[in-house]
Write an enzyme that holds these catalytic residues in place. Structure first.
Site, short mmCIF file in Angstrom:
data_model
loop_
_atom_site.label_atom_id
_atom_site.label_comp_id
_atom_site.label_asym_id
_atom_site.label_seq_id
_atom_site.Cartn_x
_atom_site.Cartn_y
_atom_site.Cartn_z
N GLU A 39 4.07 22.87 83.38
CA GLU A 39 4.60 24.31 82.57
C GLU A 39 5.66 24.88 84.18
O GLU A 39 5.20 26.06 83.49
CB GLU A 39 2.76 25.50 81.87
CG GLU A 39 2.70 24.39 81.20
CD GLU A 39 3.29 24.60 79.92
OE1 GLU A 39 3.84 25.46 79.71
OE2 GLU A 39 3.59 23.80 78.78
N HIS A 91 13.67 14.30 86.05
CA HIS A 91 13.78 15.71 85.91
C HIS A 91 12.89 16.09 85.55
O HIS A 91 12.43 16.50 84.02
CB HIS A 91 15.24 16.14 84.57
CG HIS A 91 16.92 15.47 85.14
ND1 HIS A 91 16.81 14.28 85.10
CD2 HIS A 91 17.10 15.77 85.92
CE1 HIS A 91 17.83 14.16 85.42
NE2 HIS A 91 18.42 14.81 86.03
N LEU A 146 9.70 17.40 77.03
CA LEU A 146 10.82 17.55 77.62
C LEU A 146 11.32 16.92 79.37
O LEU A 146 12.41 16.63 79.29
CB LEU A 146 10.21 19.28 78.23
CG LEU A 146 11.49 20.17 78.81
CD1 LEU A 146 12.85 20.12 77.89
CD2 LEU A 146 11.14 21.50 79.30
N ARG A 151 -7.86 23.23 77.68
CA ARG A 151 -6.87 24.20 76.57
C ARG A 151 -5.53 23.31 76.56
O ARG A 151 -4.77 23.92 76.07
CB ARG A 151 -7.34 25.01 77.98
CG ARG A 151 -6.51 26.34 77.60
CD ARG A 151 -4.84 26.65 78.52
NE ARG A 151 -4.98 25.80 79.66
CZ ARG A 151 -3.96 25.08 80.12
NH1 ARG A 151 -3.05 24.66 79.09
NH2 ARG A 151 -3.62 25.07 81.13
N SER A 152 -5.11 22.73 77.98
CA SER A 152 -3.88 21.79 77.71
C SER A 152 -3.53 21.11 76.21
O SER A 152 -3.04 21.29 76.00
CB SER A 152 -3.81 20.40 78.44
OG SER A 152 -3.76 20.89 79.75
N PHE A 207 17.68 28.35 92.19
CA PHE A 207 17.65 27.23 91.71
C PHE A 207 18.71 26.95 90.92
O PHE A 207 18.37 25.79 90.28
CB PHE A 207 16.62 27.72 91.71
CG PHE A 207 15.55 28.31 89.82
CD1 PHE A 207 15.64 29.71 90.37
CD2 PHE A 207 15.60 27.36 88.73
CE1 PHE A 207 15.24 30.37 89.96
CE2 PHE A 207 14.50 28.36 87.75
CZ PHE A 207 15.41 30.06 88.10
N PHE A 257 4.64 17.24 73.17
CA PHE A 257 5.71 17.73 73.54
C PHE A 257 7.43 17.32 74.82
O PHE A 257 6.29 17.04 76.05
CB PHE A 257 6.03 19.49 73.82
CG PHE A 257 7.34 20.18 74.31
CD1 PHE A 257 7.55 20.78 73.39
CD2 PHE A 257 7.13 20.67 75.79
CE1 PHE A 257 8.43 21.90 74.48
CE2 PHE A 257 8.12 21.22 76.25
CZ PHE A 257 8.91 22.10 75.70
N THR A 266 2.33 15.59 77.85
CA THR A 266 -0.15 15.70 77.40
C THR A 266 0.34 15.10 75.82
O THR A 266 1.40 15.22 74.60
CB THR A 266 -0.48 17.18 77.44
OG1 THR A 266 0.24 17.11 78.59
CG2 THR A 266 -1.38 17.35 76.73
C1 LIG Z 1 -1.44 16.28 84.00
C2 LIG Z 1 0.20 17.29 83.09
C3 LIG Z 1 0.97 17.20 81.86
C4 LIG Z 1 1.90 17.63 81.72
N1 LIG Z 1 3.07 17.92 80.43
C5 LIG Z 1 3.68 18.16 80.12
C6 LIG Z 1 4.10 17.68 78.50
O1 LIG Z 1 2.85 18.19 78.07
N2 LIG Z 1 5.59 17.74 78.55
C7 LIG Z 1 6.40 17.44 79.37
O2 LIG Z 1 7.52 17.88 79.02
N3 LIG Z 1 6.19 17.21 80.98
C8 LIG Z 1 4.52 18.13 80.73
N4 LIG Z 1 4.14 17.61 82.27
C9 LIG Z 1 5.97 17.83 83.54
C10 LIG Z 1 5.11 19.12 84.73
O3 LIG Z 1 5.92 20.14 83.48
C11 LIG Z 1 6.13 18.53 85.21
O4 LIG Z 1 5.56 18.50 86.01
C12 LIG Z 1 7.23 20.06 86.15
O5 LIG Z 1 8.27 20.74 85.71
C13 LIG Z 1 7.44 19.57 87.48
O6 LIG Z 1 8.49 18.47 87.87
P1 LIG Z 1 8.24 17.39 88.73
O7 LIG Z 1 7.13 16.46 88.46
O8 LIG Z 1 9.11 16.46 88.39
O9 LIG Z 1 8.34 18.38 89.76
P2 LIG Z 1 9.88 18.07 90.54
O10 LIG Z 1 10.39 19.20 90.12
O11 LIG Z 1 9.88 16.99 91.08
O12 LIG Z 1 8.93 18.97 92.03
C14 LIG Z 1 8.44 18.89 93.37
C15 LIG Z 1 7.95 19.72 94.14
O13 LIG Z 1 9.41 20.81 94.55
C16 LIG Z 1 9.49 22.20 94.46
N5 LIG Z 1 11.52 22.27 93.59
C17 LIG Z 1 11.98 21.67 93.04
N6 LIG Z 1 12.54 22.40 92.52
C18 LIG Z 1 12.97 23.42 93.70
C19 LIG Z 1 13.93 24.54 93.97
N7 LIG Z 1 14.47 24.84 93.22
N8 LIG Z 1 13.79 25.55 95.49
C20 LIG Z 1 12.21 24.81 95.09
N9 LIG Z 1 10.96 24.22 94.86
C21 LIG Z 1 11.61 23.03 94.15
C22 LIG Z 1 8.42 22.33 93.08
O14 LIG Z 1 8.34 23.30 93.28
C23 LIG Z 1 7.35 21.24 93.61
O15 LIG Z 1 6.48 22.00 94.20
C24 LIG Z 1 3.25 17.37 82.81
C25 LIG Z 1 2.78 17.58 84.35
C26 LIG Z 1 2.13 16.86 84.95
C27 LIG Z 1 0.64 16.83 85.66
#
Ligand SMILES: Cc1cc2nc3c(=O)[nH]c(=O)nc-3n(C[C@H](O)[C@H](O)[C@H](O)COP(=O)(O)OP(=O)(O)OC[C@H]3O[C@@H](n4cnc5c(N)ncnc54)[C@H](O)[C@@H]3O)c2cc1C
Length: 388
Positions: free
Chosen positions: A367, A140, A135, A94-95, A387, A133, A168
């Site tokens: 997402e 960040h 981002l 699905r991803s 936030f 994609f 992904t």
């Molecule tokens: C298997 C997988 C596939 C992915 N595929 C893609 C892709 O194709 N393209 C892409 O661009 N990205 C992709 N991602 C990235 C994904 O979108 C990010 O992991 C996600 O946006 C969270 O960012 P982070 O992991 O840096 O966590 P962080 O932003 O560091 O968050 C860590 C924790 O802090 C919390 N937190 C952060 N800010 C706040 C706030 N202001 N208030 C309260 N809590 C907060 C979060 O909820 C979380 O619990 C993928 C991730 C995974 C695991």
């Protein structure tokens, strides 16, 4: 295990069109015949089965709700049902479809030039081209507006420098839709696999979404022609609108994983005997199964109505936040409860449960994390952002 016939306690089927039911049933059969026999081994081997990618393209599942350029132009509900059925197989499949359809084809379709649409969309619909994609960056994730990847206008080309992470399909992609700041403003760029200065190393060692490719994207003085900027959008609304579309699909997809775990648990509870009775006869087990049914049924109605709003052009991104957050949350809990009902057997890969449970950890975070969607709703209710 008994044959999967779906979970439809509230006769949601009667609210679907003939075409939507046909799409759902076709994908359901394909998942039974082609996905379930191979997915556990692929997951264990940390491998996206490319033969399944071709199968999904042959079924017309890529860009299913887009019009023209080789796409079938079906309803958003049909797209959601595709996501549901695929994720009953595995969140990785699905991803793949979410990224290809909502995060690559959708922005080219919505914000691309006519040349870009003609050049890339038919190949993406047929899986001759694979997209990703970019981002998220190493520093960040939830805060994409802080991105440091930048593009500079060098007269006859753009130069991109920076890095993306957790992408992904990255290492298998022919093209990447990359979001970078040009003069401080976010723009979308199409980067091709062979563009100079671009590499996409594979990220290994995941305990989740193992049947999916996850990569870094590295831009080191990457040069791309001027006609590869997406002309139709500037600012974060570009990537965020793609994510809204993908998250909508995820709200359905999570229900598919939940249904797989519920189905396994209901079967097991009827067959497994303890204290000389099927464990399904104990009230505590029935309470868990009834909760699963209740939450899946509510989730189905949420996603269906969301899809109808989307097709009517009335869907708000906050509504998508609610559905993504809720349905992934309940799917994660259902997977854990299903494992519990299976006792020790639940940890074995003879059952799909631990795979779904581990996959759903990624789905909970990507997402938009669960918490960020919660804060989106908090902002909607109060008018105050916690936030940004
Ligand atoms: C298997 C997988 C596939 C992915 N595929 C893609 C892709 O194709 N393209 C892409 O661009 N990205 C992709 N991602 C990235 C994904 O979108 C990010 O992991 C996600 O946006 C969270 O960012 P982070 O992991 O840096 O966590 P962080 O932003 O560091 O968050 C860590 C924790 O802090 C919390 N937190 C952060 N800010 C706040 C706030 N202001 N208030 C309260 N809590 C907060 C979060 O909820 C979380 O619990 C993928 C991730 C995974 C695991």
């Amino acid at each position: 295990m008994s044959k999967f016939v779906g979970s439809d306690f509230y006769d949601v089927d009667s609210l679907l069109t003939d075409e939507e039911r046909l799409v759902r049933d076709t994908v359901r059969r394909w998942v039974d015949d082609e996905v379930l026999p191979v997915i556990e081994a692929a997951w264990r081997d940390e491998r996206l089965p490319m033969e399944l990618v071709r199968g999904m393209a042959d079924l017309g599942l890529l860009g299913v709700n887009l019009e023209g350029y080789g796409c079938p132009g079906m309803s958003s509900v049909a797209y959601g049902l595709v996501a549901q059925e695929l994720e009953r197989g595995d969140s990785g499949l699905r991803s793949f479809v979410s990224v290809q359809s909502s995060l690559v084809m959708y922005p080219i379709h919505s914000f691309g030039s006519e040349d870009q649409k003609q050049r890339f969309l038919p190949g993406l619909a047929s899986a001759e081209l694979i997209g990703c994609f970019g981002l998220t960056e190493p520093d960040h994730g939830s805060d994409p507006g802080g991105m440091v990847t930048k593009a500079v206008d060098r007269g006859d080309h753009y130069q991109i420098d920076g890095a993306k992470m957790w992408i992904t399909n990255g290492s298998i992609a022919d093209l990447a839709v990359v979001w970078a700041k040009l003069d401080g403003v976010v723009h979308g760029f199409i980067v091709l696999r062979d563009d100079p200065g671009f590499t996409a190393p594979l990220m290994k060692g995941k305990h989740s979404l193992r049947a999916s490719v996850t990569s870094e994207l590295v831009f080191d003085g990457c040069r791309i022609p001027k006609d590869r900027i997406l002309p139709g959008v500037t600012g974060l609304k570009g990537p965020l609108s793609c994510l809204t579309s993908a998250r909508y699909g995820i709200s359905w997809g999570a229900l598919g994983a939940a249904m797989a775990c519920f189905h396994a648990a209901a079967d097991y509870a009827k067959e497994r005997t303890q204290f000389a009775r099927p464990i399904g006869s104990f009230q505590l087990v029935q309470d868990k199964l009834a909760w699963m049914l209740r939450e899946i049924t509510k989730g189905q109605l949420l996603s269906l109505q969301l899809g109808r709003l989307k097709d009517a052009g009335k869907m708000r991104h906050e509504q998508v936040s609610l559905a993504k957050m809720n349905n992934v949350d309940i799917a994660r809990d259902i997977a854990r409860m299903s494992r519990d009902i299976h006792g020790a057997n639940g940890i074995m890969d003879e059952y799909p449960i631990m795979r779904h449970m581990a996959n759903l950890e990624s789905v909970y975070t990507y997402e938009g994390t669960h918490d960020i969607h919660n804060l989106v709703l908090g902002r909607y209710v109060t008018g105050l952002s916690a936030f940004v």
